[in-house]
Motif scaffolding. Structure first.
Motif: not given
Length: 286
Positions: A79-81, A256-261, A83-87, A231-234
């Protein structure tokens, strides 16, 4: 003399009182903004029963396993990957397109240039909810719905107008003499921009990068509309999967929200010194 000294003392007293009130309001604002984060961190290390019993209490025992469980459930690295690709696609596109457009519109005088700049500013007033249905239909026709890179391209289109506004104002603070000197030295227009002008745009570029990264990283609605494959979720969409129909695992959700932040907070701390400078110079001089 007594009257003048008394007046000066009264002015100093009123200034101190005003400064105290401003400080008080700032502290209240900081508490209001930081309290949800504090509550999220506090309850992310509790058991589900402790959190439901009293959300304000401290945990009897810190539960760090909530983070490891959330890490696995949201497929953090995948999910991190995503999000990083989209950003990355969105940020690179916004910075490249907006910096070129802002520079050209700022340096070109005329009715056409003013009209184009006005259209970009006008597009900032259009609410996203009024175009989202049309946007989904168009993306479906272009076969980019469900694509990470397609979502990044949509972010470029939605974010470029604000970036052009900031670049346009910031370029006005750069003397035209630099352009003329570079042209005399044999620089073409593109080389002039990337070798001479763009390095001077670092403060506003950092501001644009931070503002747009925060927007794209924390956006939920547009990825929900555009991404159809888990598989493509942020990170936020993966966290949303923890919400069940009949029960919610709040401890894992908060973890999970803390990890995402964390990643975007780290990025913000690295570049935060440029933010106020870039916004002030870009907006005021615009």
């Amino acid at each position: 003399m007594r009257n003048s000294s008394g007046n000066a003392g009264g002015v100093r007293l009123s200034r101190r009182a005003g400064s105290g009130l401003v400080l008080l309001f700032l502290l209240l604002g900081a508490v209001v903004m930081l309290f949800p984060i504090y509550m999220g961190i506090l309850n992310s290390v509790k058991t589900q029963s402790e959190m439901l019993t009293n959300i304000l209490s401290f945990p009897a025992k810190v539960q760090f396993n909530n983070f490891s469980s959330a890490f696995e459930k949201i497929h953090f690295f995948r999910s991190l990957g995503n999000t990083i690709q989209i950003a990355a696609v969105g940020l690179i596109g916004i910075i490249v397109c907006a910096s070129l457009a802002g520079y050209k519109l700022s340096r070109t005088k005329g009715k056409l240039s003013s009209a184009l700049f006005g259209l970009f500013i006008l597009s900032m007033l259009i609410p996203f909810h009024s175009i989202m249905i049309t946007l989904v239909k168009i993306s479906n026709e272009l076969s980019i719905q469900g694509s990470i890179y397609g979502l990044g391209m949509i972010y470029i289109g939605l974010g470029v107008s604000m970036a052009i506004f900031l670049y346009h104002g910031f370029v006005k603070s750069i003397p035209r003499d630099l352009d003329e000197a570079a042209i005399i030295d044999g620089c073409g227009e593109l080389r002039l921009f990337y070798a001479v002008i763009f390095p001077l745009l670092l403060p506003v570029t950092a501001t644009i990068a931070i503002l747009n990264l925060l927007w794209m990283w924390n956006d939920f609605l547009l990825p929900l509309l555009m991404l159809t494959n888990s598989d493509s979720y942020t990170l936020l969409l993966s966290t949303n999967m923890l919400f069940g129909e009949y029960s919610n695992d709040w401890s894992n959700i908060l973890a999970s929200l803390i990890l995402a932040m964390l990643p975007v907070v780290i990025f913000y701390l690295i570049l935060q010194k440029y933010i106020l400078n870039g916004i002030a110079e870009g907006a005021i001089k615009g």
